[in-house]
Write a protein that holds these residues in place. Structure first.
Motif, PDB file in Angstrom:
ATOM      1  N   GLU A 170      -0.115   0.125  15.045  1.00 59.95           N
ATOM      2  CA  GLU A 170      -1.044   0.060  13.984  1.00 59.95           C
ATOM      3  C   GLU A 170      -0.159   0.178  12.745  1.00 59.95           C
ATOM      4  OE1 GLU A 170      -4.970   1.016  14.278  1.00 59.95           O
ATOM      5  OE2 GLU A 170      -5.419  -0.172  12.666  1.00 59.95           O
ATOM      6  N   GLN A 171       0.684   1.171  12.767  1.00 56.55           N
ATOM      7  CA  GLN A 171       1.466   1.496  11.527  1.00 56.55           C
ATOM      8  C   GLN A 171       2.355   0.149  10.952  1.00 56.55           C
ATOM      9  OE1 GLN A 171       1.274   4.095   8.948  1.00 56.55           O
ATOM     10  NE2 GLN A 171      -0.475   4.453  10.001  1.00 56.55           N
ATOM     11  N   ALA A 172       2.854  -0.527  12.196  1.00 64.66           N
ATOM     12  CA  ALA A 172       3.592  -1.468  11.656  1.00 64.66           C
ATOM     13  C   ALA A 172       2.578  -2.632  11.322  1.00 64.66           C
ATOM     14  CB  ALA A 172       4.336  -2.012  13.025  1.00 64.66           C
ATOM     15  N   SER A 173       1.294  -2.856  11.786  1.00 64.73           N
ATOM     16  CA  SER A 173       0.429  -3.965  11.172  1.00 64.73           C
ATOM     17  C   SER A 173      -0.132  -3.420   9.795  1.00 64.73           C
ATOM     18  CB  SER A 173      -0.637  -4.113  12.110  1.00 64.73           C
ATOM     19  OG  SER A 173      -1.704  -3.205  11.806  1.00 64.73           O
ATOM     20  N   ILE A 174      -0.308  -2.067   9.567  1.00 63.87           N
ATOM     21  CA  ILE A 174      -0.392  -1.861   8.108  1.00 63.87           C
ATOM     22  C   ILE A 174       0.601  -2.069   7.291  1.00 63.87           C
ATOM     23  CG2 ILE A 174      -0.887   0.378   6.581  1.00 63.87           C
ATOM     24  CD1 ILE A 174      -2.368   1.351   8.906  1.00 63.87           C
ATOM     25  N   THR A 175       1.908  -2.044   7.541  1.00 64.21           N
ATOM     26  CA  THR A 175       2.949  -2.378   6.583  1.00 64.21           C
ATOM     27  C   THR A 175       3.000  -3.966   6.258  1.00 64.21           C
ATOM     28  OG1 THR A 175       3.998  -0.393   7.499  1.00 64.21           O
ATOM     29  CG2 THR A 175       5.334  -2.135   6.194  1.00 64.21           C
ATOM     30  N   VAL A 176       2.667  -4.814   7.256  1.00 63.39           N
ATOM     31  CA  VAL A 176       2.709  -5.953   7.162  1.00 63.39           C
ATOM     32  C   VAL A 176       1.425  -6.259   6.350  1.00 63.39           C
ATOM     33  CG1 VAL A 176       2.406  -8.259   8.353  1.00 63.39           C
ATOM     34  CG2 VAL A 176       4.324  -6.448   9.079  1.00 63.39           C
ATOM     35  N   ALA A 177       0.166  -5.832   6.487  1.00 59.22           N
ATOM     36  CA  ALA A 177      -0.948  -6.113   5.820  1.00 59.22           C
ATOM     37  C   ALA A 177      -0.752  -6.073   4.146  1.00 59.22           C
ATOM     38  CB  ALA A 177      -2.159  -5.415   6.242  1.00 59.22           C
ATOM     39  N   ARG A 178      -0.102  -4.648   4.082  1.00 58.00           N
ATOM     40  CA  ARG A 178       0.170  -4.158   2.563  1.00 58.00           C
ATOM     41  C   ARG A 178       0.864  -5.111   1.822  1.00 58.00           C
ATOM     42  NH1 ARG A 178       2.268  -3.496  -1.001  1.00 58.00           N
ATOM     43  NH2 ARG A 178       2.382  -1.820  -2.627  1.00 58.00           N
ATOM     44  N   ALA A 179       1.924  -5.689   2.917  1.00 54.56           N
ATOM     45  CA  ALA A 179       2.811  -6.648   2.140  1.00 54.56           C
ATOM     46  C   ALA A 179       2.453  -8.002   1.962  1.00 54.56           C
ATOM     47  CB  ALA A 179       4.211  -6.554   2.695  1.00 54.56           C
ATOM     48  N   LYS A 180       1.322  -8.317   2.677  1.00 58.08           N
ATOM     49  CA  LYS A 180       0.849  -9.779   2.502  1.00 58.08           C
ATOM     50  C   LYS A 180      -0.267  -9.958   1.761  1.00 58.08           C
ATOM     51  CE  LYS A 180       2.087 -12.203   6.614  1.00 58.08           C
ATOM     52  NZ  LYS A 180       1.437 -12.654   7.987  1.00 58.08           N
ATOM     53  N   VAL A 181      -0.864  -9.045   0.955  1.00 62.20           N
ATOM     54  CA  VAL A 181      -2.074  -9.179   0.112  1.00 62.20           C
ATOM     55  C   VAL A 181      -1.638  -9.328  -1.339  1.00 62.20           C
ATOM     56  CG1 VAL A 181      -2.368  -6.652  -0.170  1.00 62.20           C
ATOM     57  CG2 VAL A 181      -4.407  -8.243   0.001  1.00 62.20           C
ATOM     58  N   ARG A 182      -2.499 -10.181  -1.895  1.00 64.50           N
ATOM     59  CA  ARG A 182      -2.328 -10.312  -3.350  1.00 64.50           C
ATOM     60  C   ARG A 182      -3.359  -9.539  -4.111  1.00 64.50           C
ATOM     61  NH1 ARG A 182      -3.076 -16.846  -4.573  1.00 64.50           N
ATOM     62  NH2 ARG A 182      -5.132 -17.201  -3.525  1.00 64.50           N
ATOM     63  N   ALA A 183      -2.964  -9.064  -5.559  1.00 62.31           N
ATOM     64  CA  ALA A 183      -3.813  -8.441  -6.227  1.00 62.31           C
ATOM     65  C   ALA A 183      -5.067  -9.395  -6.673  1.00 62.31           C
ATOM     66  CB  ALA A 183      -3.169  -7.782  -7.245  1.00 62.31           C
ATOM     67  N   LYS A 184      -5.980  -8.710  -7.325  1.00 67.23           N
ATOM     68  CA  LYS A 184      -7.073  -9.330  -7.787  1.00 67.23           C
ATOM     69  C   LYS A 184      -7.424  -9.105  -9.152  1.00 67.23           C
ATOM     70  CE  LYS A 184      -9.696 -11.813  -5.667  1.00 67.23           C
ATOM     71  NZ  LYS A 184     -10.898 -11.678  -4.674  1.00 67.23           N
ATOM     72  N   GLY A 185      -7.916  -9.709 -10.037  1.00 66.89           N
ATOM     73  CA  GLY A 185      -8.224  -9.451 -11.406  1.00 66.89           C
ATOM     74  C   GLY A 185      -9.439  -8.460 -11.688  1.00 66.89           C
ATOM     75  N   GLU A 186      -9.868  -9.115 -12.835  1.00 62.63           N
ATOM     76  CA  GLU A 186     -11.100  -8.360 -13.360  1.00 62.63           C
ATOM     77  C   GLU A 186     -12.339  -9.136 -13.598  1.00 62.63           C
ATOM     78  OE1 GLU A 186     -12.476  -4.880 -15.826  1.00 62.63           O
ATOM     79  OE2 GLU A 186     -10.512  -5.156 -14.765  1.00 62.63           O
ATOM     80  N   TRP A 187     -13.579  -8.403 -13.291  1.00 67.47           N
ATOM     81  CA  TRP A 187     -14.989  -9.131 -13.288  1.00 67.47           C
ATOM     82  C   TRP A 187     -15.279  -9.551 -14.715  1.00 67.47           C
ATOM     83  CZ3 TRP A 187     -17.574 -11.455 -10.086  1.00 67.47           C
ATOM     84  CH2 TRP A 187     -19.161 -12.020 -10.477  1.00 67.47           C
ATOM     85  N   ARG A 188     -15.664 -10.862 -15.093  1.00 70.55           N
ATOM     86  CA  ARG A 188     -15.957 -11.417 -16.354  1.00 70.55           C
ATOM     87  C   ARG A 188     -14.884 -11.040 -17.614  1.00 70.55           C
ATOM     88  NH1 ARG A 188     -21.197  -9.203 -19.309  1.00 70.55           N
ATOM     89  NH2 ARG A 188     -20.171  -7.275 -20.344  1.00 70.55           N
TER      90      ARG A 188
END
Lengths: 188, 188, 188, 188, 188, 188
Positions: A170-188
């Protein structure tokens, strides 16, 4: 992150929950979780949870222990989350090994009915975070009513190795998940 | 940390996973988790998990959604751990509401047999961390085989409120645990 | 963040500025500021500010003390900012309680004319940040010329409770402010 | 940390509260606070405080502005503390320049009676933290009742330069204080 | 960040690698690197690198020592990077002072052929990060084959001052570089 | 941390220095450094170093490029240290491949006489830190006098692969070093 199941029995007294004990005992430098079987009797001077100092004591004759030391991300709040997730993973492993057993997680504690199945603490050293988690393997030696793996029909070593593997996966999958996600912006 | 169950249905399209959406929608400033029911259809431009962009799409006709925004501790690695713990908590709640159901957690995904029960993502905004977790409430609208709460005999709102409460309770207990532990020293 | 005014007098000797002293003394687990009245005589072994070790000593017969421990955001640089803001808040409270008094803030020290009104230090433990701030309540016992609340006509307990309230209120408003602001971009 | 008083008038519209505006405008690379005089009219798209977006608008004909950008320690929670301390410092400077004036600080706002004397926001860019603080220099142009430096008999540039100096001096003393303190241990 | 070459010889025994030793010895509060010449004999109790505890010992009769303490950015991972960069800078300085010498860097160690030219460690205290780096100035006293500055025809003090200057210059340029760069966005 | 030498030529225009470009181009999720050969022409909109925006432009016909993205430790100050160390490592590799060449490092720039051999930038995305480092492989296309690998008699791919290996090896040794060191206490 590395894992190791230590076949030799080790008497856990709390001094194992120190910086670099894993390095000293197992020769592993870096993030690692190790498991072993042995009795438990934590000296008051080694008790990390202040809520336990005036308690009934932390002891049992036969437990499966896990010591997890992290250097890469050593924040205490994160360590407590890892500890809680580890407790949940233990329930999941037990559900696979003993599908009929009803194991309940309450924070970092596991229960079977009114028997306490586990103990745990998460803390920090000056250079790392540390988690101890242990599950009763057999009856005896505890100051409170306990449940244990033997009465669930679960082999201690099989449980120990399965949980080590689950944590590392699970730690390995967490490391991959953290590296595959892009950031999100601001509401309105 | 505050919680809110929104009775009104909201169509989740991914734009809710933005900084301050909870503030804008619910008037809550600060760490909070909110839950609501509604369809799901995430615009490609709003997909945070890069692994999903070329996938079959993220959609379902009826889901229970959770949006969790944290300002106090907004680290992405921590957010992924919270997401995993949230998934484990969802299994625990389902086990209480539908003891006969066999729900399996694989990372941040829940499965019932070969039916996918949930979707989830953890990400960051410039000022916060964000988690979306959603569980299918009923059949229909998904690009993959799904499981859903209705076939487990679980009421969507009861499940939603129970999970909100569990998350808030466990975060409170984590805060206390982090504040009650003392540090450990160095081996030899 | 919690506050507590302790009615019992406590002799401050520096050992109170330790991790979990607030938990041990008051049973409060988590971010908190407590206030009490009592004499002050800091053992050299407990002096945190290295600039004070070879100084005239830290002592007075009657002070209003504040001990603030933070686990949630335990960075030392932040703690020093909180200490400075606390000093400024003390001036503001005194201005309300004794409008005619001229109290001057110089860093973390308060002065009335050439009399030193306060002492303070911000430091860290392995698990938290810690601030001690104390204001002379009456004359006597200090190794340097001092000012005190009695000569300003200010009641020690009223001052103590008012400052506790102000600190807690401002921390709450800081938490909200931090959660209500959106990020800004890059110039050109 | 550097300071600069810009003699030229600059119309503040919120776009100045961006990463590297100080570098672009003044050629200063690194932690700095700059001050200048000019009108204020913040575009809605540049408003950082979400509480202000639906408010009466942020405008005044003549203000003394401060823009503070920090790269070395860019945490938003720290920035809000710096903003609050900056507000308290402004009161202290005004107390020196206009001893008879009664200026009250409420969070990051200054008031003289029912007149609002200042505006302020603290936020972050992807590479820095940013604080804007501005004090009305003269009457006119504001959507709410205001107080201003002219009616306090305070010269805008003298005030501006004095506050810049105080901020830089206190940050220097904070740096020294943080480097002179030793850590404290654990209770019992 | 300040630098100081101490003309007096100091016998390095490991106790110098402590929080605030630079403050205590040199009166410098804050980020600083100091250099001096002297013998080296590190007590086992002061050895920070656990890999060295059971080794041949850390000793030499005549070395040029550098002690670098950082409060502003005290992360251990950063400190190890600074240590590695310091080692590379030492090679660069030696290349200027002794162009014919072939000095090889292997991690934080410098070698001339099979002779070990340097020792080094990076660690943390509760309030700072600490780096010790030392280069043999002359033969004698070491438990392993060494190389030294004398055989390279390099004057110890000239080398010491040149390396201090290089470290301070590069840290200044790093600070500027960090403050001049803008963030980048997301791929597609 | 993974490495990859991409045999295909890629025209570097600055858009490669984005979050997840390595994932998108190479399918690697997580900390990685990749190398490739190709021309360089950075669009003004992609220039990260503000000092370069009004400069002569960033271009060359044939370079060896390195793009390094880190998720695990994404601090910008650390990234600049890694960039500087990478520059020093490049000199070391060149010293092995072309012992007679005199390559000088000045911050993140490499020079051979008055010819600029390299370009580099370190920056951050919302989820990672990013470093670009490139060395001229052959003459042509640059707006300033350059040096290049061909005139040093160094094969571009051999250099590229050797530097990738050195970076990965040193990061591995840094991880071990960070995990093997124990903390030090306080002076007196």
């Amino acid at each position: 992150m590395r894992q190791l199941w230590i076949d030799e029995r080790i008497a856990y007294d709390g001094s194992q929950l120190r910086a670099h004990w894993v390095l000293d005992r197992c020769g592993i430098a870096g993030d690692a979780i190790v498991g072993f079987r042995g009795p438990c009797s934590v000296h008051a001077s080694e008790i990390a949870d202040l809520a336990d100092i005036d308690g009934p004591g932390i002891a049992a004759d036969d437990m499966v222990h896990f010591v997890w030391e992290s250097f890469t991300a050593a924040d205490l709040l994160l360590a407590v989350h890892r500890q809680r997730l580890l407790s949940a993973q233990a329930v999941e492993v037990l559900h696979e090994l003993a599908p009929a057993a009803i194991v309940r997680r309450d924070g970092d504690d596991l229960w079977v009915g009114t028997g306490k199945l586990s103990i745990s603490i998460a803390t920090v050293s000056p250079v790392s975070s540390l988690v101890h988690f242990a599950v009763n393997a057999a009856a005896g030696g505890a100051p409170v009513p306990i449940a244990h793996l033997a009465e669930l029909g679960v082999d201690a070593a099989i449980f120990g190795k399965a949980l080590l593997q689950r944590v590392v996966d699970e730690q390995a999958s967490i490391t991959v998940a953290r590296a595959k996600v892009r950031a999100k912006g601001e509401w309105r």
